[in-house]
Design a protein around this motif. Structure first.
Motif, PDB file in Angstrom:
ATOM      1  N   VAL A 284      42.049  16.459 -89.655  1.00 13.83           N
ATOM      2  CA  VAL A 284      41.565  16.498 -88.274  1.00 13.83           C
ATOM      3  C   VAL A 284      41.404  15.073 -87.752  1.00 13.83           C
ATOM      4  N   MET A 285      42.067  14.794 -86.641  1.00 14.34           N
ATOM      5  CA  MET A 285      41.953  13.470 -86.052  1.00 14.34           C
ATOM      6  C   MET A 285      40.596  13.315 -85.370  1.00 14.34           C
ATOM      7  N   ILE A 286      40.047  12.111 -85.440  1.00 13.84           N
ATOM      8  CA  ILE A 286      38.765  11.788 -84.828  1.00 13.84           C
ATOM      9  C   ILE A 286      38.994  10.815 -83.679  1.00 13.84           C
ATOM     10  N   SER A 287      38.305  11.065 -82.569  1.00 12.38           N
ATOM     11  CA  SER A 287      38.319  10.115 -81.456  1.00 12.38           C
ATOM     12  C   SER A 287      36.919   9.520 -81.320  1.00 12.38           C
ATOM     13  N   ILE A 288      36.826   8.207 -81.359  1.00 10.28           N
ATOM     14  CA  ILE A 288      35.535   7.533 -81.214  1.00 10.28           C
ATOM     15  C   ILE A 288      35.312   7.287 -79.721  1.00 10.28           C
ATOM     16  N   ASN A 289      34.420   8.079 -79.130  1.00 11.15           N
ATOM     17  CA  ASN A 289      34.230   8.058 -77.680  1.00 11.15           C
ATOM     18  C   ASN A 289      32.852   7.520 -77.303  1.00 11.15           C
ATOM     19  N   PRO A 290      32.783   6.613 -76.330  1.00 11.69           N
ATOM     20  CA  PRO A 290      31.486   6.050 -75.964  1.00 11.69           C
ATOM     21  C   PRO A 290      30.632   6.963 -75.086  1.00 11.69           C
ATOM     22  N   ASP A 291      31.250   8.009 -74.488  1.00 14.02           N
ATOM     23  CA  ASP A 291      30.515   8.838 -73.532  1.00 14.02           C
ATOM     24  C   ASP A 291      29.857   7.925 -72.501  1.00 14.02           C
ATOM     25  N   ALA A 292      30.639   6.959 -72.039  1.00 18.78           N
ATOM     26  CA  ALA A 292      30.105   5.892 -71.191  1.00 18.78           C
ATOM     27  C   ALA A 292      29.751   6.399 -69.801  1.00 18.78           C
ATOM     28  N   HIS A 293      28.585   5.980 -69.313  1.00 18.79           N
ATOM     29  CA  HIS A 293      28.166   6.281 -67.948  1.00 18.79           C
ATOM     30  C   HIS A 293      28.026   5.001 -67.116  1.00 18.79           C
ATOM     31  N   SER A 294      28.470   3.898 -67.698  1.00 17.93           N
ATOM     32  CA  SER A 294      28.512   2.617 -66.992  1.00 17.93           C
ATOM     33  C   SER A 294      29.548   1.750 -67.674  1.00 17.93           C
ATOM     34  N   ALA A 295      29.953   0.685 -67.011  1.00 22.17           N
ATOM     35  CA  ALA A 295      30.936  -0.213 -67.613  1.00 22.17           C
ATOM     36  C   ALA A 295      30.389  -0.844 -68.887  1.00 22.17           C
ATOM     37  N   GLU A 296      29.141  -1.277 -68.844  1.00 23.33           N
ATOM     38  CA  GLU A 296      28.529  -1.920 -70.001  1.00 23.33           C
ATOM     39  C   GLU A 296      28.492  -0.996 -71.210  1.00 23.33           C
ATOM     40  N   SER A 297      28.280   0.311 -70.970  1.00 19.95           N
ATOM     41  CA  SER A 297      28.161   1.250 -72.092  1.00 19.95           C
ATOM     42  C   SER A 297      29.507   1.616 -72.714  1.00 19.95           C
ATOM     43  N   LEU A 298      30.601   1.098 -72.164  1.00 18.77           N
ATOM     44  CA  LEU A 298      31.887   1.258 -72.844  1.00 18.77           C
ATOM     45  C   LEU A 298      31.819   0.645 -74.241  1.00 18.77           C
ATOM     46  N   LYS A 299      31.018  -0.394 -74.379  1.00 17.59           N
ATOM     47  CA  LYS A 299      30.917  -1.091 -75.668  1.00 17.59           C
ATOM     48  C   LYS A 299      30.181  -0.271 -76.732  1.00 17.59           C
ATOM     49  N   ASP A 300      29.564   0.844 -76.325  1.00 18.45           N
ATOM     50  CA  ASP A 300      28.914   1.713 -77.318  1.00 18.45           C
ATOM     51  C   ASP A 300      29.908   2.248 -78.342  1.00 18.45           C
ATOM     52  N   VAL A 301      31.194   2.187 -77.997  1.00 17.82           N
ATOM     53  CA  VAL A 301      32.223   2.663 -78.926  1.00 17.82           C
ATOM     54  C   VAL A 301      32.081   1.985 -80.290  1.00 17.82           C
ATOM     55  N   PHE A 302      31.550   0.789 -80.317  1.00 18.17           N
ATOM     56  CA  PHE A 302      31.443   0.059 -81.580  1.00 18.17           C
ATOM     57  C   PHE A 302      30.375   0.656 -82.505  1.00 18.17           C
ATOM     58  N   TYR A 303      29.381   1.351 -81.936  1.00 13.71           N
ATOM     59  CA  TYR A 303      28.452   2.099 -82.792  1.00 13.71           C
ATOM     60  C   TYR A 303      29.214   3.221 -83.501  1.00 13.71           C
ATOM     61  N   GLY A 304      30.145   3.823 -82.779  1.00 16.82           N
ATOM     62  CA  GLY A 304      30.958   4.887 -83.363  1.00 16.82           C
ATOM     63  C   GLY A 304      31.877   4.391 -84.458  1.00 16.82           C
TER      64      GLY A 304
END
Length: 234
Positions: free
Chosen positions: A184-204
């Motif tokens: 099963v392929m995994i997609s690491i998604n930030p579920d971003a609600h702002s431009a800054e929160s795009l970087k949350d992908v790195f927690y994933g």
């Protein structure tokens, strides 16, 4: 690149173009927009008219950005009976579809599992979002048999998200290895609600590493060309 990002069309704070500019600064090649479907009124869920407007805007922006691709998507609600908030006629207009449960969390394990697998079986669903619905330090996830969900994703060729929002981190890292074993392929998604929160992908990324995932197991490592082929879009 990344998927599952919200704009000011629903409950995000930035425009599509602002997210694109931030993504290019991060060195990404693509961005998947997935605003809420209509039933999520509390989160500015889009009407059909708004969907059409957004699709037109994305097409216009894609003609402007020659070395970057915006994928047209939706975060469609999985309704209590397992059906989806958009009809197939609407779903087929998107490049990808993220399906998620946002309501009626008081379910038995069997109900939650059946509800999620029902969405997996829809031909237009690409990936399942935050599969337990948990909010860390705030809300326990609903009971769900993730082994059965992962098995269904494997059977139907669907992707499961690691939601990288620091309050979610869902898919839990303990299920990553089994998903990997099942192909099963995994997609690491930030579920971003702002431009800054795009970087949350790195927690994933950290969760994926903790779960022993490799580059080949993660959608985001694919080039733009490979993702277009995988999503079957031109």
């Amino acid at each position: 690149g990344i998927f599952h990002c919200h704009t000011n069309y629903s409950d995000g704070t930035n425009t599509i173009e602002e997210l694109v500019e931030y993504s290019t600064d991060l060195g990404w090649e693509y961005l998947g927009i997935a605003d809420h479907s209509k039933v999520a009124a509390y989160a500015g869920g889009l009407s059909i008219e708004k969907v059409k407007q957004q699709i037109k805007e994305i097409d216009k922006l894609n003609s402007k950005y020659k070395n970057f691709r915006i994928f047209k998507g939706t975060e469609v609600d999985i309704l209590p009976d397992g059906s989806l908030d958009w009809t197939d006629d609407i779903l087929k207009q998107f490049d990808f579809v993220v399906a998620a449960i946002h309501s009626k969390f008081k379910m038995t394990e069997a109900e939650a599992t059946k509800r999620t697998i029902s969405a997996i079986k829809n031909r237009y669903v690409t990936m399942i979002s935050h599969p337990t619905g948990r909010l860390l330090l705030e809300r326990e996830g609903y009971p769900i048999n993730m082994i059965e969900v992962i098995n269904a994703a494997s059977d139907y060729g669907k992707i499961i998200e690691i939601n990288a929002h620091p309050m979610r981190l869902d898919l839990d890292w303990r299920f990553c290895k089994y998903a990997k074993e099942k192909g099963v392929m995994i997609s690491i998604n930030p579920d971003a609600h702002s431009a800054e929160s795009l970087k949350d992908v790195f927690y994933g990324v950290g969760i994926a590493r903790k779960g022993w995932l490799e580059k080949k197991n993660v959608l985001n490592t694919r080039t733009l060309k490979d993702v277009c082929n995988l999503l079957n879009v031109q």
